[in-house]
Scaffold this active site. Sequence first.
Site, short mmCIF file in Angstrom:
data_model
loop_
_atom_site.label_atom_id
_atom_site.label_comp_id
_atom_site.label_asym_id
_atom_site.label_seq_id
_atom_site.Cartn_x
_atom_site.Cartn_y
_atom_site.Cartn_z
N PHE A 62 6.93 -3.64 5.92
CA PHE A 62 7.53 -4.25 7.12
C PHE A 62 6.59 -5.30 7.75
CE2 PHE A 62 7.62 -3.10 11.86
CZ PHE A 62 8.44 -4.17 12.20
N VAL A 122 11.95 4.57 15.94
CA VAL A 122 13.17 4.83 16.71
C VAL A 122 14.02 3.56 16.86
CG1 VAL A 122 11.93 4.54 18.91
CG2 VAL A 122 14.05 5.83 18.87
N LEU A 139 4.55 -0.34 -3.81
CA LEU A 139 6.01 -0.29 -3.60
C LEU A 139 6.50 1.13 -3.28
CD1 LEU A 139 7.21 -2.78 -6.39
CD2 LEU A 139 6.63 -3.27 -4.01
N SER A 140 5.63 1.97 -2.70
CA SER A 140 6.04 3.34 -2.38
C SER A 140 7.02 3.34 -1.21
CB SER A 140 4.83 4.21 -2.07
OG SER A 140 4.02 3.62 -1.09
N TYR A 187 -2.77 11.55 10.10
CA TYR A 187 -2.61 10.09 10.11
C TYR A 187 -3.57 9.45 11.11
CZ TYR A 187 -0.33 5.58 10.98
OH TYR A 187 -0.08 4.24 11.15
N ASP A 209 0.42 -3.98 -3.58
CA ASP A 209 1.34 -2.99 -3.00
C ASP A 209 1.81 -2.08 -4.12
OD1 ASP A 209 3.76 -1.78 -1.73
OD2 ASP A 209 3.34 -3.25 -0.16
P1 NAD Z 1 5.32 0.00 5.67
O1 NAD Z 1 5.49 1.38 5.09
O2 NAD Z 1 6.52 -0.86 5.80
O3 NAD Z 1 4.21 -0.81 4.86
C1 NAD Z 1 3.14 -0.19 4.18
C2 NAD Z 1 3.05 -0.82 2.80
O4 NAD Z 1 1.94 -0.23 2.11
C3 NAD Z 1 4.30 -0.56 1.94
O5 NAD Z 1 4.72 -1.76 1.34
C4 NAD Z 1 3.82 0.46 0.90
O6 NAD Z 1 4.54 0.34 -0.32
C5 NAD Z 1 2.36 0.09 0.78
N1 NAD Z 1 1.50 1.18 0.32
C6 NAD Z 1 1.48 2.47 0.74
N2 NAD Z 1 0.56 3.18 0.08
C7 NAD Z 1 -0.05 2.31 -0.77
C8 NAD Z 1 -1.08 2.44 -1.74
N3 NAD Z 1 -1.71 3.62 -1.94
N4 NAD Z 1 -1.44 1.35 -2.44
C9 NAD Z 1 -0.82 0.14 -2.26
N5 NAD Z 1 0.17 -0.03 -1.36
C10 NAD Z 1 0.55 1.04 -0.63
O7 NAD Z 1 4.61 0.22 7.09
P2 NAD Z 1 4.29 -0.85 8.25
O8 NAD Z 1 5.00 -0.37 9.45
O9 NAD Z 1 4.49 -2.23 7.77
O10 NAD Z 1 2.73 -0.55 8.47
C11 NAD Z 1 1.71 -1.47 8.09
C12 NAD Z 1 0.38 -0.94 8.60
O11 NAD Z 1 0.40 -0.84 10.02
C13 NAD Z 1 0.02 0.46 8.08
O12 NAD Z 1 -1.37 0.52 7.86
C14 NAD Z 1 0.40 1.36 9.23
O13 NAD Z 1 -0.32 2.57 9.22
C15 NAD Z 1 0.05 0.48 10.41
N6 NAD Z 1 0.76 0.82 11.65
C16 NAD Z 1 2.10 0.58 11.77
C17 NAD Z 1 2.73 0.89 12.97
C18 NAD Z 1 4.21 0.61 13.18
O14 NAD Z 1 4.69 0.84 14.30
N7 NAD Z 1 4.96 0.14 12.19
C19 NAD Z 1 2.01 1.46 14.03
C20 NAD Z 1 0.66 1.71 13.85
C21 NAD Z 1 0.03 1.36 12.67
#
Ligand code: NAD
Length: 303
Positions: free
Chosen positions: A12, A183, A34-35, A139, A32
Amino acid sequence: MATVLVTGGCGFIGSHLCSALRARGDRVRVLDDLSTGSEANLAPGAALLIGDVARPATVRQALAGVDVCYHLAAIASVQRGVQDWYGTHRANLSGTIALLEEARRHGIPVVYASSAAIYGDSTVLPLHEDVRPRPLSAYGADKLGCEQHALVAGHTHGVATTGLRFFNVYGPRQDPRSPYSGVISVFCDRLARGEAVDVFGDGLQTRDFVYVADVVRMLLAAMDTASTSAPVYNVCTGQPTSILNLASIIADLCGTSLTLRHQPARAGEIRHSLGQPALARQRLATSAATTLRDGLAETLAWI
Ligand code: NAD
């Protein structure tokens, strides 16, 4: 023109960042697995390396010839950490260490995603960066671990970093069908179809919702602040929104009446989460400017 590695660039937030980097002319490489991300999210012109960020050989390949790195890959879910403690730890903390260790070899600066989850259930409001971290989830503990290893990376190995503590990020491409989704994506998806939404507890719990385009601007600015002192900044608006208020704004934007299904409160859920954005505004010279209504309208337009 720089060559930039974005881990998690098919997710995202990462996919929006990649689009912004491409738009300013950078060469973009994505690592990535792609999980949770999708190849459909890959920014046009970006190169994709499918692999695991916790695998050192993969990270070495991904960082070859790179100038700067944004590390967003993670299993971005508190609930997943409850179900798969070790598996999420491997991706979220070991993956970060693997990346920092390889960055050290080539002197590559790293901007990485931390989280408001590092604050746990601190009752200080708004949360500022000096509040004592007290993560209550695996986490949050791993995200705090990332910050601490970033300090080690700077102090012991001379790697420049900046950590960004994201609060609740929302916007287009946040998958509403994921059981771990935020949410806003779930409410937008349901209300756009005129369906009822589930509210846990009394709905008066509040969150600090920050729009993804603002997050991307702050990520870009954060690279200029990367240093061996490993600074960390909140990425938030400083505006609290209750879940009930959120549901009613989205219903209003959808032109639909609001039907709530009240569910029991979720055990361990934080009552109020609100960030203090002042330090980021000062140091990054940018801030989250999108109003919730405008950000929600953009999100609904995508659904
Ligand atoms: P997301 O799940 O959409 O993106 C995470 C990406 O990482 C995915 O494309 C997934 O396929 C990839 N991924 C997961 N494990 C992996 C691995 N072992 N190796 C390679 N790729 C891997 O989540 P997001 O919301 O885009 O979050 C991005 C970052 O921001 C993350 O580090 C998340 O913890 C952090 N974050 C997000 C939020 C939020 O509100 N969305 C809040 C706090 C922190």
